[in-house]
Write a protein that holds these residues in place. Sequence first.
Motif, PDB file in Angstrom:
ATOM      1  N   ASN A 198       0.624  -1.015  -0.585  1.00 48.44           N
ATOM      2  CA  ASN A 198       0.216   0.015   0.092  1.00 48.44           C
ATOM      3  C   ASN A 198       0.644   1.442  -0.024  1.00 48.44           C
ATOM      4  N   VAL A 199       0.163   1.849  -0.492  1.00 54.08           N
ATOM      5  CA  VAL A 199       1.367   3.574  -0.665  1.00 54.08           C
ATOM      6  C   VAL A 199       1.151   3.975   0.948  1.00 54.08           C
ATOM      7  N   ARG A 200       2.021   4.610   0.955  1.00 51.50           N
ATOM      8  CA  ARG A 200       2.504   4.847   3.032  1.00 51.50           C
ATOM      9  C   ARG A 200       2.533   6.435   2.023  1.00 51.50           C
ATOM     10  N   MET A 201       1.549   7.221   3.302  1.00 50.92           N
ATOM     11  CA  MET A 201       1.352   8.638   2.889  1.00 50.92           C
ATOM     12  C   MET A 201       1.544   9.343   4.577  1.00 50.92           C
ATOM     13  N   ALA A 202       2.671  10.106   4.345  1.00 51.43           N
ATOM     14  CA  ALA A 202       2.833  11.636   4.847  1.00 51.43           C
ATOM     15  C   ALA A 202       3.061  12.664   4.532  1.00 51.43           C
ATOM     16  N   THR A 203       2.499  13.979   5.324  1.00 57.41           N
ATOM     17  CA  THR A 203       2.838  15.187   5.052  1.00 57.41           C
ATOM     18  C   THR A 203       4.018  15.785   5.928  1.00 57.41           C
ATOM     19  N   ALA A 204       4.084  16.781   4.504  1.00 57.47           N
ATOM     20  CA  ALA A 204       5.338  17.602   6.209  1.00 57.47           C
ATOM     21  C   ALA A 204       5.016  18.431   6.046  1.00 57.47           C
TER      22      ALA A 204
ATOM     23  N   VAL B 147       9.165  15.661  -8.298  1.00 56.13           N
ATOM     24  CA  VAL B 147       9.475  15.466  -6.520  1.00 56.13           C
ATOM     25  C   VAL B 147      10.013  16.433  -6.212  1.00 56.13           C
ATOM     26  N   ALA B 148      11.390  16.253  -6.533  1.00 59.44           N
ATOM     27  CA  ALA B 148      12.977  16.631  -5.807  1.00 59.44           C
ATOM     28  C   ALA B 148      12.920  18.314  -5.717  1.00 59.44           C
ATOM     29  N   GLU B 149      13.049  18.480  -7.253  1.00 56.99           N
ATOM     30  CA  GLU B 149      12.856  19.984  -7.964  1.00 56.99           C
ATOM     31  C   GLU B 149      14.604  20.083  -7.266  1.00 56.99           C
ATOM     32  N   GLY B 150      15.857  19.358  -7.213  1.00 58.04           N
ATOM     33  CA  GLY B 150      16.930  19.816  -7.022  1.00 58.04           C
ATOM     34  C   GLY B 150      17.420  19.372  -6.147  1.00 58.04           C
ATOM     35  N   ARG B 151      16.667  18.697  -5.093  1.00 60.11           N
ATOM     36  CA  ARG B 151      16.915  18.196  -3.817  1.00 60.11           C
ATOM     37  C   ARG B 151      17.565  16.721  -3.859  1.00 60.11           C
TER      38      ARG B 151
ATOM     39  N   VAL C 277      15.151  10.770  -1.936  1.00 59.30           N
ATOM     40  CA  VAL C 277      13.730  10.768  -2.340  1.00 59.30           C
ATOM     41  C   VAL C 277      13.187   9.821  -3.509  1.00 59.30           C
ATOM     42  N   ILE C 278      14.286   8.598  -3.128  1.00 59.24           N
ATOM     43  CA  ILE C 278      14.322   7.762  -4.156  1.00 59.24           C
ATOM     44  C   ILE C 278      13.238   6.524  -2.994  1.00 59.24           C
ATOM     45  N   GLY C 279      13.469   6.967  -2.037  1.00 61.66           N
ATOM     46  CA  GLY C 279      13.054   5.708  -0.297  1.00 61.66           C
ATOM     47  C   GLY C 279      11.718   6.965  -0.226  1.00 61.66           C
ATOM     48  N   TYR C 280      11.276   7.649  -0.722  1.00 62.61           N
ATOM     49  CA  TYR C 280      10.506   8.375  -0.675  1.00 62.61           C
ATOM     50  C   TYR C 280       8.804   8.360  -1.720  1.00 62.61           C
ATOM     51  N   LEU C 281       9.682   8.231  -3.254  1.00 64.73           N
ATOM     52  CA  LEU C 281       8.489   7.501  -3.923  1.00 64.73           C
ATOM     53  C   LEU C 281       8.631   6.437  -4.032  1.00 64.73           C
ATOM     54  N   GLN C 282       9.615   5.644  -3.222  1.00 66.19           N
ATOM     55  CA  GLN C 282       8.822   3.914  -3.084  1.00 66.19           C
ATOM     56  C   GLN C 282       8.025   3.907  -2.152  1.00 66.19           C
ATOM     57  N   ASP C 283       7.149   4.848  -1.285  1.00 69.78           N
ATOM     58  CA  ASP C 283       6.482   5.039  -0.381  1.00 69.78           C
ATOM     59  C   ASP C 283       5.131   4.942  -1.339  1.00 69.78           C
ATOM     60  N   PHE C 284       4.896   6.251  -2.841  1.00 72.83           N
ATOM     61  CA  PHE C 284       4.340   5.668  -3.224  1.00 72.83           C
ATOM     62  C   PHE C 284       3.745   4.816  -4.237  1.00 72.83           C
TER      63      PHE C 284
ATOM     64  N   GLU D  76      -0.522   6.441 -11.410  1.00 73.79           N
ATOM     65  CA  GLU D  76       0.900   7.654 -11.534  1.00 73.79           C
ATOM     66  C   GLU D  76       0.964   8.522 -11.499  1.00 73.79           C
ATOM     67  N   ARG D  77       0.065   9.339 -12.453  1.00 74.95           N
ATOM     68  CA  ARG D  77       0.957  10.616 -12.388  1.00 74.95           C
ATOM     69  C   ARG D  77       0.194  11.027 -11.620  1.00 74.95           C
ATOM     70  N   ASN D  78      -1.608  10.184 -11.053  1.00 76.19           N
ATOM     71  CA  ASN D  78      -2.261  11.123  -9.604  1.00 76.19           C
ATOM     72  C   ASN D  78      -1.945  10.756  -8.626  1.00 76.19           C
ATOM     73  N   ARG D  79      -0.957   9.512  -8.360  1.00 79.72           N
ATOM     74  CA  ARG D  79       0.095   9.229  -7.282  1.00 79.72           C
ATOM     75  C   ARG D  79       1.679  10.091  -7.103  1.00 79.72           C
ATOM     76  N   LEU D  80       1.517  10.252  -8.422  1.00 81.89           N
ATOM     77  CA  LEU D  80       2.871  11.388  -8.065  1.00 81.89           C
ATOM     78  C   LEU D  80       2.533  12.514  -7.669  1.00 81.89           C
ATOM     79  N   LEU D  81       1.489  13.043  -8.089  1.00 79.13           N
ATOM     80  CA  LEU D  81       1.099  14.272  -7.496  1.00 79.13           C
ATOM     81  C   LEU D  81       0.139  14.339  -6.251  1.00 79.13           C
ATOM     82  N   LEU D  82       0.331  13.341  -5.756  1.00 84.61           N
ATOM     83  CA  LEU D  82      -0.153  13.165  -4.410  1.00 84.61           C
ATOM     84  C   LEU D  82       1.246  13.476  -3.376  1.00 84.61           C
ATOM     85  N   ALA D  83       2.599  12.315  -4.414  1.00 86.85           N
ATOM     86  CA  ALA D  83       3.621  12.881  -4.248  1.00 86.85           C
ATOM     87  C   ALA D  83       5.038  14.380  -3.793  1.00 86.85           C
ATOM     88  N   LYS D  84       4.365  15.091  -4.546  1.00 88.40           N
ATOM     89  CA  LYS D  84       4.876  15.687  -4.517  1.00 88.40           C
ATOM     90  C   LYS D  84       4.205  17.477  -4.138  1.00 88.40           C
TER      91      LYS D  84
END
Length: 635
Positions: free
Chosen positions: A299-305, A399-403, A415-422, A440-448
């Motif tokens: 399952n996707v693992r979600m948390a907010t900054a 998602v990372a925008e250079g970070r 960032v790769i570990g974070y995307l694996q959560d999605f 996948e695009r929707n999940r990516l937008l949620l990750a971002k």
Amino acid sequence: MPLISLQSVDYGVGGPLLLDGVDLAIEPGERIALIGRNGAGKSTLLKLLAGELRPDDGEVRVEGGRRVARLEQEVPQDAAGSVFDVVAAGLGELGALLADYHHLIHADVVDTNALAAVQAKIEAAQGWTLDRRVVETLERLQLDGDADFAALSGGMKRRGLLARALVSQPDLLLLDEPTNHLDIAAIDWLEGFLRQWSGALVFVTHDRRFLRALATRIVEIDRGQVTSWPGDWDNYLRRKEERANAEAQENARFDKLLAQEEVWIRQGIKARRTRDEGRVRRLKAMRVERAERRTQAGNVRMATAQAGESGKKVIEAKNVDFAHGENVLVRDFSTTILRGDRIGLVGPNGSGKTTLLKLLLGGLQPRSGEVRQGTQLQVAYFDQYRATLREDWNAIENVAEGREYVEVGGKSKHVIGYLQDFLFTPERARAPITRLSGGERNRLLLAKLFAQPSNLLVMDEPTNDLDVETLELLEELLADYPGTLLLVSHDRDFLDNVVTSTIVMEGEGRIGEYVGGYSDWLRQQPEIRGPAFRDDKQKLGPGFRRDDEQKPVAKPAASPVPAKTKLSYKDARELEELPARIESLETELARMAAAMNEPAFYQRDAAAIGTDNAALAALQAELDAAYARWAELEG
């Protein structure tokens, strides 16, 4: 006899098979909900049923003369011209001739030679009855055949494409996410229409209320296997949990036995003296079986900054007016949004929901009135059109925008570990986003979105293309979100499960505020609906009725509550025996459903399969009647 059947069908696109030895039979009149995780192969299965793809192995059998039509998930690029042109295209070459005929007879100057030639071709093909069928289909779906298809709203385009699928009078209708980009009124209309549809139906949807309203059978794709679950959505959820527990226990038993055998094989000289070659072969077979086991997608693992708290007053609007020319979208609107509010925005497409969001966030200035934003706001915005994703970047860059690391849930994550959560593998995370599916695009937008620190979350249609598991996890995250939420959605269950108050675009600039979610709004305003929400008999067509349509009823005069009637001896005895009877029925129903899930079930002749399906339906009806009788006697 089944309309269509799949026998030992394999299909893959690289990697593990999407469909692995699939057996499935679709009977006349069934309404089947096809479910599964994003990427499980739901759209692929629909295309196989429609004959648009051929299996790698196995066979797709269609009963002679049966017609299959599919409503695509997205509006096709070739859908152009008038609405008549698009609908007639569902009849193939003859439909194109009928479209040419209608263009010629409506031209300012009629080319009589060309008209005569087209008429001759239509008559030779006996096509005038089909011309009448196109007209009747347009009337049935309340469509203007002369309208420009490109100028229609998203919901009306979907209705036009549905007409194109229906005009061939298919025996099996395939729908891929039919509620995407529809407003609530359009979803209600589609539910009512499909209830009256007499043919068989297979549909993919993320809208759980739509699914509950229509499905008579659930078919799940999971790790290449297709499993059939007779009955409704709630029955499926119960049986799926039982199956998952049984699978976990069986895997644990197998893994324990394998571990014991691995210890035995490594015992050296002692083991070699008593080594059983048959046992060695069994161990090798177990190793192969364990290596080939396909584990369920996580399952996707979600948390907010985390972000600091905003001020207590987040947004205050006073007497706001806004219009596009003569079209008044907001009229004398006032509201106060406080920290921690979770507010849903509801209204038909084009009613001004996105405009209202921009007014509240300061992106637009009102024609009159004022809007004030509170202090220390940090806004994160989910755009339904995914315009915030850069097409020339991959998922990592978006998602990372250079970070290299992102701060989420108070922790620093690569960032790769974070995307694996999605559920993005490292390879998928580095792929261009042009290769990603809608889900996948929707999940990516949620990750971002969740990688941005925020205390005001604005989400415009976040549920499109998400599978049900991810949708439910998103509900949990939003319910626990510590900041303020503004949510635009047409998903009625999602609204009910997330928001605490609802702002409704009621038409002609009127905006109402109600406590609770979508269902609470319906209960509070059963008889007061704006024109944009009113679906009367003329709009829906004969034979259609909204489920939530309620007529105002005069409140009866107060009367004393009658005393509870004492049960007769016979009824009391029946009530005492009902629990055991219900338990027995449920046990038998579970046994029959398990038998139907075996591949061998569909290898028998069609008459036997039909008999068992009828027996199962009768048993389910008996169980439902027993529950109803129990409730009646208990009351």
